[in-house]
Design a protein around this motif. Structure first.
Motif, PDB file in Angstrom:
ATOM      1  N   THR A   8       3.262   5.161   3.775  1.00  0.00           N
ATOM      2  CA  THR A   8       4.109   4.287   2.642  1.00  0.00           C
ATOM      3  C   THR A   8       4.887   4.005   1.870  1.00  0.00           C
ATOM      4  O   THR A   8       5.795   3.940   1.276  1.00  0.00           O
ATOM      5  CB  THR A   8       2.312   4.216   1.323  1.00  0.00           C
ATOM      6  OG1 THR A   8       2.418   5.804   0.959  1.00  0.00           O
ATOM      7  CG2 THR A   8       1.611   4.360   1.767  1.00  0.00           C
ATOM      8  N   TYR A  14       4.051   1.899  -4.094  1.00  0.00           N
ATOM      9  CA  TYR A  14       2.357   1.005  -3.121  1.00  0.00           C
ATOM     10  C   TYR A  14       1.436   2.269  -3.246  1.00  0.00           C
ATOM     11  O   TYR A  14       2.101   3.361  -2.507  1.00  0.00           O
ATOM     12  CB  TYR A  14       2.911   0.881  -1.437  1.00  0.00           C
ATOM     13  CG  TYR A  14       2.198  -0.307  -1.335  1.00  0.00           C
ATOM     14  CD1 TYR A  14       1.330  -1.673  -2.180  1.00  0.00           C
ATOM     15  CD2 TYR A  14       1.468   0.123  -0.004  1.00  0.00           C
ATOM     16  CE1 TYR A  14       1.072  -2.360  -1.527  1.00  0.00           C
ATOM     17  CE2 TYR A  14       0.195  -1.502   0.134  1.00  0.00           C
ATOM     18  CZ  TYR A  14       0.413  -1.807  -0.647  1.00  0.00           C
ATOM     19  OH  TYR A  14      -0.751  -2.876   0.292  1.00  0.00           O
ATOM     20  N   ALA A  16      -2.628   3.519  -3.048  1.00  0.00           N
ATOM     21  CA  ALA A  16      -4.039   3.062  -2.617  1.00  0.00           C
ATOM     22  C   ALA A  16      -4.877   3.194  -3.869  1.00  0.00           C
ATOM     23  O   ALA A  16      -4.573   4.227  -4.663  1.00  0.00           O
ATOM     24  CB  ALA A  16      -4.804   3.430  -0.919  1.00  0.00           C
ATOM     25  N   THR A  17      -6.158   2.620  -3.857  1.00  0.00           N
ATOM     26  CA  THR A  17      -6.739   2.670  -5.254  1.00  0.00           C
ATOM     27  C   THR A  17      -8.060   4.309  -4.835  1.00  0.00           C
ATOM     28  O   THR A  17      -7.809   4.460  -3.028  1.00  0.00           O
ATOM     29  CB  THR A  17      -7.908   1.741  -4.823  1.00  0.00           C
ATOM     30  OG1 THR A  17      -9.121   1.355  -4.130  1.00  0.00           O
ATOM     31  CG2 THR A  17      -7.295   0.525  -6.045  1.00  0.00           C
ATOM     32  N   ASN A  67      -8.325   0.288   8.420  1.00  0.00           N
ATOM     33  CA  ASN A  67      -7.753   0.168   7.402  1.00  0.00           C
ATOM     34  C   ASN A  67      -8.782   1.676   6.804  1.00  0.00           C
ATOM     35  O   ASN A  67      -8.891   2.779   6.953  1.00  0.00           O
ATOM     36  CB  ASN A  67      -8.947  -0.999   6.326  1.00  0.00           C
ATOM     37  CG  ASN A  67     -11.030  -0.449   6.421  1.00  0.00           C
ATOM     38  OD1 ASN A  67     -11.393  -0.941   7.285  1.00  0.00           O
ATOM     39  ND2 ASN A  67     -11.752  -0.089   5.985  1.00  0.00           N
ATOM     40  N   LEU A  71      -5.838   0.436   2.019  1.00  0.00           N
ATOM     41  CA  LEU A  71      -4.960   0.214   2.427  1.00  0.00           C
ATOM     42  C   LEU A  71      -5.212  -0.422   3.966  1.00  0.00           C
ATOM     43  O   LEU A  71      -6.124   0.705   4.317  1.00  0.00           O
ATOM     44  CB  LEU A  71      -4.109   0.649   2.318  1.00  0.00           C
ATOM     45  CG  LEU A  71      -3.572   1.151   0.913  1.00  0.00           C
ATOM     46  CD1 LEU A  71      -2.316   2.081   0.733  1.00  0.00           C
ATOM     47  CD2 LEU A  71      -2.698   0.093   0.225  1.00  0.00           C
ATOM     48  N   VAL A  85       1.922   1.660   7.161  1.00  0.00           N
ATOM     49  CA  VAL A  85       0.619   1.018   5.931  1.00  0.00           C
ATOM     50  C   VAL A  85       1.973  -0.277   6.705  1.00  0.00           C
ATOM     51  O   VAL A  85       2.495  -0.388   7.143  1.00  0.00           O
ATOM     52  CB  VAL A  85       0.750   1.878   4.767  1.00  0.00           C
ATOM     53  CG1 VAL A  85       2.705   0.942   4.496  1.00  0.00           C
ATOM     54  CG2 VAL A  85       0.198   0.944   4.046  1.00  0.00           C
ATOM     55  N   TYR A  87       1.678  -4.021   4.202  1.00  0.00           N
ATOM     56  CA  TYR A  87       1.626  -4.222   3.160  1.00  0.00           C
ATOM     57  C   TYR A  87       1.422  -5.187   2.917  1.00  0.00           C
ATOM     58  O   TYR A  87       1.259  -6.877   3.204  1.00  0.00           O
ATOM     59  CB  TYR A  87       3.093  -4.458   2.842  1.00  0.00           C
ATOM     60  CG  TYR A  87       3.633  -4.985   1.293  1.00  0.00           C
ATOM     61  CD1 TYR A  87       3.835  -3.870   0.217  1.00  0.00           C
ATOM     62  CD2 TYR A  87       4.339  -5.892   1.194  1.00  0.00           C
ATOM     63  CE1 TYR A  87       3.947  -4.500  -0.778  1.00  0.00           C
ATOM     64  CE2 TYR A  87       4.287  -6.731  -0.376  1.00  0.00           C
ATOM     65  CZ  TYR A  87       4.199  -5.629  -1.263  1.00  0.00           C
ATOM     66  OH  TYR A  87       4.277  -6.123  -2.781  1.00  0.00           O
ATOM     67  N   THR A  88       0.359  -5.205   2.461  1.00  0.00           N
ATOM     68  CA  THR A  88      -0.483  -6.379   1.713  1.00  0.00           C
ATOM     69  C   THR A  88      -0.200  -6.468   0.183  1.00  0.00           C
ATOM     70  O   THR A  88      -1.366  -7.640  -0.967  1.00  0.00           O
ATOM     71  CB  THR A  88      -2.132  -5.818   1.760  1.00  0.00           C
ATOM     72  OG1 THR A  88      -2.608  -5.124   0.794  1.00  0.00           O
ATOM     73  CG2 THR A  88      -2.141  -5.915   2.944  1.00  0.00           C
ATOM     74  N   THR A  92      -4.309  -3.824  -2.952  1.00  0.00           N
ATOM     75  CA  THR A  92      -4.727  -2.309  -2.276  1.00  0.00           C
ATOM     76  C   THR A  92      -5.937  -1.805  -2.243  1.00  0.00           C
ATOM     77  O   THR A  92      -6.446  -0.787  -2.465  1.00  0.00           O
ATOM     78  CB  THR A  92      -3.756  -1.391  -3.626  1.00  0.00           C
ATOM     79  OG1 THR A  92      -4.279  -1.820  -4.631  1.00  0.00           O
ATOM     80  CG2 THR A  92      -2.444  -2.215  -2.706  1.00  0.00           C
ATOM     81  N   ASP A  93      -7.560  -3.061  -2.324  1.00  0.00           N
ATOM     82  CA  ASP A  93      -8.789  -2.550  -2.198  1.00  0.00           C
ATOM     83  C   ASP A  93      -9.286  -3.637  -0.734  1.00  0.00           C
ATOM     84  O   ASP A  93     -10.238  -3.943  -1.657  1.00  0.00           O
ATOM     85  CB  ASP A  93      -9.361  -2.990  -3.569  1.00  0.00           C
ATOM     86  CG  ASP A  93      -9.328  -4.606  -3.735  1.00  0.00           C
ATOM     87  OD1 ASP A  93      -8.370  -4.892  -3.591  1.00  0.00           O
ATOM     88  OD2 ASP A  93     -10.060  -4.542  -4.692  1.00  0.00           O
ATOM     89  N   SER A 111     -11.471  -8.278   0.039  1.00  0.00           N
ATOM     90  CA  SER A 111     -10.948  -7.452  -1.263  1.00  0.00           C
ATOM     91  C   SER A 111     -12.102  -7.144  -2.308  1.00  0.00           C
ATOM     92  O   SER A 111     -12.926  -7.800  -1.633  1.00  0.00           O
ATOM     93  CB  SER A 111      -9.814  -8.319  -2.168  1.00  0.00           C
ATOM     94  OG  SER A 111      -9.548  -7.466  -3.860  1.00  0.00           O
TER      95      SER A 111
END
Length: 312
Positions: A8, A14, A16-17, A67, A71, A85, A87-88, A92-93, A111
């Protein structure tokens, strides 16, 4: 994943959860490519640190997308390649329901907020496709039409105390949603055939035993439903090769409910009507193994993820 954080680095801050499935002690995630002609498997990436899931193959054949912890990542389908990664934006879920348009321009994802989003395949801000007024509690993406104009997904709806999982189509540009099935029996894994003439999916719609999912297909308007598998196993996630000739699907043992992780499963290869099936590989997996279409553009290879244990 050696350097999971470093992947990342192109996007400072940036992240992830963190509330995602974890590997068991002594377990690893392994991304593998299977060649249906040579009947051989090649591991292209593995990690002892994170759960990776649901590979897609980009239409140009250059990347596999999967995934991990909310991410999305892309990696070359070659041994020892390093994932990077995608980028979205604010999403981020992302879960293991994601597809790529046939022209390779866009990535579509589900999501945890229950909506579907569009992101440029090179990365960018996410645009929500679905509308909050469609009457659904959640949406689980599985397919995109060959012309890129329509997504098909599983919609979760609660009505009169009953929760149903039926097949819906939604316009990519206007978000207009249309229900294609109406049943209290669950449906899942719906996607278009490459020629757009069929929708393939798995369902319990014809089963007397709860959880006994089989493979079906129907026309894109919801008519002409055909059951394709009729065996004692629990069959999920049918995926047709780009040339429309070969089907691969996930097969659990009798009695398995839903599509859980950490189960011994078969990946079965068959003709497009599910005849002449043969067992390509037996793996420890299930959830995350082939939730979405992972065929290479050459129609000879497909990708999958398994989760072997150290003593297995």
């Amino acid at each position: 994943m050696d350097g999971h954080t470093s992947t990342t680095d192109d996007y400072p801050g940036y992240a992830a959860t963190t509330s995602w499935r974890q590997l068991l002690p002594g377990q690893r995630s392994r991304l593998t490519v299977f060649d249906v002609v040579a009947r051989s498997a090649t591991c292209v990436f593995e990690t002892e640190d994170f759960v990776i899931e649901a590979p897609n193959w980009t239409p140009d054949g250059e990347r596999l997308v999967f995934n991990c912890d909310g991410l999305l990542y892309g990696t070359a389908p070659e041994e020892d390649s390093q994932p990077r990664v995608i980028y979205t934006g604010a999403v981020t879920d992302s879960n293991n329901d994601h597809v790529i348009s046939a022209d390779g321009r866009f990535l579509y994802l589900s999501s945890q907020d229950g909506h579907l989003y569009e992101v440029p395949i090179a990365g960018g801000e996410a645009r929500r496709v679905t509308r909050p007024d469609d009457g659904l509690e959640a949406r689980y993406l599985h397919g995109i039409s060959p012309d890129g104009g329509t997504l098909v997904h599983i919609g979760c709806r609660r009505l009169g105390g009953v929760t149903t999982y039926n097949i819906y189509a939604v316009g990519v540009r206007d978000g207009a949603t249309h229900r294609l099935t109406e049943s209290e029996r669950p449906h899942d894994g719906v996607e278009y055939s490459p020629d757009g003439r069929w929708l393939y999916f798995n369902s319990e719609r014809c089963s007397e035993r709860a959880g006994h999912s089989q493979v079906f297909r129907m026309r894109p308007d919801g008519t002409g439903v055909e059951q394709l598998t009729f065996d004692h196993r629990v069959n999920w996630f049918p995926h047709l090769s780009p040339d429309g000739a070969v089907l691969v699907y996930l097969s659990y043992s009798t009695g398995v409910q839903g599509h859980p992780a950490n189960e011994p499963v078969l990946l079965r290869v068959a003709d497009s009507d599910a005849r002449n099936a043969w067992d390509a590989v037996e793996v420890f997996g299930g959830q995350g193994t082939i939730n979405v279409n992972s065929w290479a553009p050459d129609s000879r290879r497909f990708a999958y993820v398994d989760y072997p244990l150290e003593d297995a």
